[in-house]
Each structure stands twice: as structure tokens, then as C-alpha cells.
Design an enzyme around this catalytic site. Structure first.
Site, mmCIF file in Angstrom:
data_model
loop_
_atom_site.group_PDB
_atom_site.id
_atom_site.type_symbol
_atom_site.label_atom_id
_atom_site.label_comp_id
_atom_site.label_asym_id
_atom_site.label_seq_id
_atom_site.Cartn_x
_atom_site.Cartn_y
_atom_site.Cartn_z
ATOM 1 N N LYS A 61 3.220 28.307 18.123
ATOM 2 C CA LYS A 61 3.587 29.156 16.979
ATOM 3 C C LYS A 61 2.360 29.320 16.084
ATOM 4 O O LYS A 61 1.727 28.330 15.682
ATOM 5 C CB LYS A 61 4.701 28.445 16.209
ATOM 6 C CG LYS A 61 5.678 29.352 15.540
ATOM 7 C CD LYS A 61 6.828 28.512 15.005
ATOM 8 C CE LYS A 61 7.740 29.341 14.166
ATOM 9 N NZ LYS A 61 8.636 28.503 13.380
ATOM 10 N N LEU A 62 2.047 30.574 15.789
ATOM 11 C CA LEU A 62 0.824 30.881 15.031
ATOM 12 C C LEU A 62 1.167 31.806 13.864
ATOM 13 O O LEU A 62 2.010 32.696 14.010
ATOM 14 C CB LEU A 62 -0.165 31.613 15.945
ATOM 15 C CG LEU A 62 -0.554 30.855 17.210
ATOM 16 C CD1 LEU A 62 -0.581 31.789 18.396
ATOM 17 C CD2 LEU A 62 -1.887 30.164 17.017
#
Ligand code: E4P
Length: 215
Positions: A83-84
Site C-alpha cells: 500500500k502506497l
């Protein structure tokens, strides 16, 4: 529509998984902090419980740090999704990871044009935060409608993962709009099942069943 649970609480995940309809898990640093446990330990436990995608968020804000953390997180289990944040470095990291065959979830999306860039970078999931938009006087579900339209226009593969869900109404609108995934707090999953007429119906059936002659 796939149903993910939005929590880092292993007990909640274990309970929700018992329903047999859980497709994956999303976590974020705030959810992990609530558990009082180490990030790696929590993720290892979650990945053992749920075979579907488990989103784990990087903390670094610059590309090299993101890629280093992504490698460490991806090594925890094959079902980890990186997750970015939706920043320039987050998008660059998404492109790198996508090219390397790593699944990504681009988070903190609040506009359709942000979502366009994430899709062009090859994000596996885009996470528009509907509840936080509602909180500031916008209609979060409008964003979902725009994403469904835009991604459909160009056949992007990026899946729309409705996040920051607060109510069953968010879920109803998500499923009507054709969102790919909704990630739900444990309490919201419970509320999807409940209806007072179901409870009244069961009471009546059980009361009437007592009137059925047994011999
Ligand atoms: C999940 O991916 C998001 O981090 C989460 O849904 C955010 O929810 P919140 O706005 O209730 O913190």
C-alpha cells in the site's frame, strides 16, 4: 463485489472469516497502532488467517525507502499487497513494483484525476476514501461513480477498492455502482446481516413451531 475487512485486529479478522465470505484484508498504520503490536507480527498472523490479498502500508515518503519497505513487506507472505500513498513518489514506486510483478494498493485517493494517474502507473487497487470525503462536506460516493465511469471508459485493470467505509449505505451504493471491492470495518460487516424483520420473523416461527403437534 469482493469484501475485505478493514482492520489489523486478528480476533476481528478470525471472527469475520468464519462467515466464509471474506476476500481480503486492508490495514494502515493507524489500525496497526491500535493493536499495540509490532507491524510484522500482526501482518504474519493476518496472512496466515486469510489467503486473499492483505494490504500492508509503507511508511517512507521517498521512492528508495518505499521500495526498500515494499521488499521487506512482500517477503512476509505471498498474499501481501503493498500500500502506497498517492504522491509523486508513491506513483513512481507503484510503477516500479508493477513492472516487477508486485501487487499494489494506492491509498489516500480523494479525486478522479489522482485515480487516473494511479491506474496509468498500473496500480492493482485504488483506494478512494469515501467516509473522509463525507466528513468534509463532499459526497464520497460521487467519487466512486466517477472512477467507475473513467476506468470503464479506458478499460483500466486497476480495481476500485472503496475505503473509509462507515455505513451499510456506503456498501449498498458501492455494490450498485459496480465497485470491485469494499473494505469494511468489522462493525459494518455485522450490520450488513441485520434486519429487525428477520429477528421478528424468527421469533414468530419459533413461537408457532411450539404449536406443531409432535405426536
Ligand atoms: C483502508 O484501506 C483505509 O486505510 C481505511 O479504510 C481508512 O478508513 P478511515 O477513514 O475510517 O480511517
Amino acid at each position: 463485489m469482493k469484501i475485505f475487512i478493514d482492520t489489523a485486529d486478528v480476533d476481528e479478522i478470525r471472527e469475520a472469516a468464519k462467515l466464509g465470505v471474506l476476500d481480503g484484508v486492508t490495514t494502515n498504520p493507524s489500525l496497526v497502532a491500535k493493536t499495540g503490536r509490532k507491524m510484522r507480527e500482526v501482518l504474519e498472523d493476518i496472512c496466515e488467517l486469510v489467503p486473499g490479498p492483505v494490504s500492508a502500508e509503507v511508511l517512507s515518503l521517498e521512492l528508495d525507502g518505499m521500495l526498500r519497505e515494499a521488499r521487506e513487506l512482500a517477503a512476509i507472505a505471498p498474499n501481501i499487497v503493498i500500500k502506497l500513498p498517492l504522491t509523486a513518489d508513491g506513483i513512481r514506486a507503484t510503477k516500479h513494483l508493477t513492472d516487477d510483478g508486485v501487487r499494489t494498493n494506492v491509498t489516500l485517493c480523494f479525486s478522479p484525476l489522482q485515480a487516473l494517474i494511479a491506474a496509468k502507473a498500473g496500480a492493482t487497487y485504488i483506494s478512494p476514501f469515501v467516509g473522509r470525503l463525507d466528513d468534509v462536506g463532499h459526497d464520497g460516493m460521487d467519487l466512486i461513480a466517477q472512477l467507475v465511469e473513467i476506468y470503464g471508459n479506458y478499460d483500466f485493470d486497476t480495481q476500485i477498492l472503496v475505503a473509509s467505509v462507515r455505513t451499510p449505505t456506503h456498501v449498498l451504493e458501492a455494490v450498485r455502482l459496480g465497485a470491485d471491492v469494499a473494505t469494511l470495518p468489522y462493525a459494518v460487516i455485522g450490520r450488513l446481516l441485520q434486519h429487525p424483520l428477520t429477528d421478528i420473523g424468527i421469533e414468530r416461527f419459533l413461537a408457532d413451531a411450539k404449536k406443531i403437534p409432535t405426536s
